[in-house]
Design an enzyme around this catalytic site. Structure first.
Site, PDB file in Angstrom:
ATOM      1  CD  GLU A  34      36.224  39.501  39.655  1.00 17.01           C
ATOM      2  OE1 GLU A  34      37.000  38.564  39.920  1.00 17.01           O
ATOM      3  OE2 GLU A  34      35.008  39.472  39.898  1.00 17.01           O
ATOM      4  CB  THR A  36      41.730  42.728  44.451  1.00 19.39           C
ATOM      5  OG1 THR A  36      40.786  41.650  44.463  1.00 19.39           O
ATOM      6  CG2 THR A  36      40.994  44.029  44.218  1.00 19.39           C
ATOM      7  N   GLY A 125      34.109  32.461  33.270  1.00 18.37           N
ATOM      8  CA  GLY A 125      34.469  33.281  34.422  1.00 18.37           C
ATOM      9  C   GLY A 125      34.139  32.607  35.743  1.00 18.37           C
ATOM     10  CB  SER A 128      35.879  25.470  33.926  1.00 15.27           C
ATOM     11  OG  SER A 128      36.687  26.184  33.026  1.00 15.27           O
ATOM     12  CG  ASP A 173      39.891  31.806  39.713  1.00 14.64           C
ATOM     13  OD1 ASP A 173      39.384  32.742  40.367  1.00 14.64           O
ATOM     14  OD2 ASP A 173      40.110  31.871  38.498  1.00 14.64           O
TER      15      ASP A 173
HETATM   16  C1  GLA Z   1      40.744  35.141  36.991  1.00 15.40           C
HETATM   17  C2  GLA Z   1      42.004  34.729  37.730  1.00 15.40           C
HETATM   18  C3  GLA Z   1      41.948  35.168  39.181  1.00 15.40           C
HETATM   19  C4  GLA Z   1      41.588  36.641  39.307  1.00 15.40           C
HETATM   20  C5  GLA Z   1      40.367  36.973  38.450  1.00 15.40           C
HETATM   21  C6  GLA Z   1      40.068  38.434  38.426  1.00 15.40           C
HETATM   22  O1  GLA Z   1      39.636  34.436  37.474  1.00 15.40           O
HETATM   23  O2  GLA Z   1      42.168  33.328  37.682  1.00 15.40           O
HETATM   24  O3  GLA Z   1      43.189  34.909  39.802  1.00 15.40           O
HETATM   25  O4  GLA Z   1      42.666  37.449  38.972  1.00 15.40           O
HETATM   26  O5  GLA Z   1      40.523  36.526  37.117  1.00 15.40           O
HETATM   27  O6  GLA Z   1      39.660  38.864  39.667  1.00 15.40           O
END
Ligand code: GLA
Length: 376
Positions: A34, A36, A125, A128, A173
């Site tokens: 996370e 990273t 988280g 979406s 994501d």
């Molecule tokens: C969100 C961001 C990702 C990532 C996470 C944390 O989901 O969209 O790019 O940075 O937070 O790991």
């Protein structure tokens, strides 16, 4: 998939013809790794069953009419002309952002009608917005024959967030929504974009529980964390925190507070992703759980992205013998917890955890994985 509002109209009822193209893209849960990605490091997300679907038909003119089945009646239908995209229109920004970025990248579009529906809860988280971007980009690729591969789709989706919506996110994501699958984790190097699929051993199953506390990455906290990392990297003389070795940690810890702790999170989290990949491959269940809990502690203490409701879910997970490990997943400041449980035992453990959460937090939690309909 159940529509969130009963009075939602179908594509055909709205636009007077059936859709020509259907496309979909999943939300994601990050198992570990996370904060990273924007530091050039490693992540390990999986697709979840919840997804966004789009129905599309091209138009002869340059108008875009977009309808979201997830929004209350007053704001469900949005309209604009290609080339006139303006941020600040809520959910429509993701559609506008996609057409603007495609145009900026030299792709030729005509107008279109689009109907959207998602069961990935917003602000949970679980990406979406990436699911929406990737589903729409897939649909437009098919409608207009755009030359885009799946990695390109992910990169364009990320640009929608960063350049149009104003959320300075990393690439995890959109890569997960575009490339990850259920049942295997996508081990991604967020710098080189090299990826490998690592199957989840049959002995474990993932659980995802949404705390119901929502967050937004366009807001301050995520941006602040990202800027702290960039500042730390500049002070330490490296392009990105990925470039630091553990031997350099003492130097990082001498930086002004809280930069040292932010660096420690990123360094140790990258190492935990590599360890988790090794543990998955070796079916080393005894190591997996502690890695998840260690990641959570690092997010809570060093990166400071947890909230009391998330702590409650992780504490409740610890009381369940069949749950091997648990951690906050996604950007944080609310959202969801991911857990790994012994296969076949997850649904019951998740049900107990969410019932006790409701008692203590005074708000319900939602078990998203396993999906209620398929839970045993
Ligand atoms: C969100 C961001 C990702 C990532 C996470 C944390 O989901 O969209 O790019 O940075 O937070 O790991």
């Amino acid at each position: 998939m159940r529509a969130p509002h009963d009075d939602v109209l179908s594509f055909e009822a709205l636009f007077g013809q059936p859709p020509r193209i259907r496309a979909r893209a999943p939300g994601r849960v990050n198992l570990i790794g996370e904060h990273t990605d924007y530091n050039g490091g490693f992540v390990l997300p999986m697709a979840i069953p919840q997804h966004t679907e789009v129905e599309l038909a091209p138009r002869e003119d340059r108008r875009v009419r977009a309808y979201s089945a997830n929004i209350g009646p007053a704001e469900r239908l949005g309209e604009y002309a290609l080339g006139q995209e303006q941020p600040g229109r809520g959910w429509l920004d993701y559609v506008q952002g996609v057409t603007r970025i495609l145009h900026d990248e030299g792709h030729t579009l005509r107008g279109f009608d689009v109907w959207l529906r998602s069961d990935v809860p917003a602000g949970s988280g679980l990406s979406s917005s990436a699911a929406l971007e990737v589903a729409l980009l897939r649909g437009l690729r098919e409608t207009f024959g755009l030359a885009l591969d799946d990695v390109r789709i992910a990169l364009l989706g990320q640009r929608v967030e960063c350049d149009f919506v104003g959320a300075p996110v990393g690439v995890m994501d959109q890569m997960a929504s575009s490339l990850a699958q259920e049942g295997s984790a996508l081990f991604l190097d967020a710098r080189s974009l090299r990826y490998e699929r690592v199957p989840l051993p049959w002995e474990v199953e993932p659980l995802v529980i949404n705390s119901g506390v929502t967050h937004s990455h366009a807001g301050g906290d995520y941006r602040v964390r990202r800027m702290e990392c960039e500042r730390a990297a500049a002070l330490l003389g490296v392009p990105q925190l990925r470039d630091l070795t553990e031997q350099e940690l003492p130097r990082a810890l001498a930086l002004p507070e809280p930069l040292g702790r932010r660096v420690r999170h990123v360094l140790t989290e990258n190492a935990r992703v590599l360890d988790a990949v090794r543990a998955l491959r070796a079916v080393d269940l005894a190591s997996l759980g502690p890695l998840l809990y260690a990641s959570h502690a690092s997010q809570r203490d060093d990166y400071e992205v947890s909230v009391p409701e998330i702590e409650l879910l992780v504490d409740l997970a610890r009381t369940e013998p069949d749950v091997l490990g648990a951690r906050l997943t996604g950007g944080g400041f609310g959202g969801s917890v991911v857990m790994l449980a012994r296969a076949g035992k997850g649904a019951a453990a998740a049900a107990r955890i969410s019932a006790r959460y409701a008692e203590h937090a005074g708000r319900p939690a939602t078990v998203l994985v396993p999906e209620p309909a398929t839970a045993t």
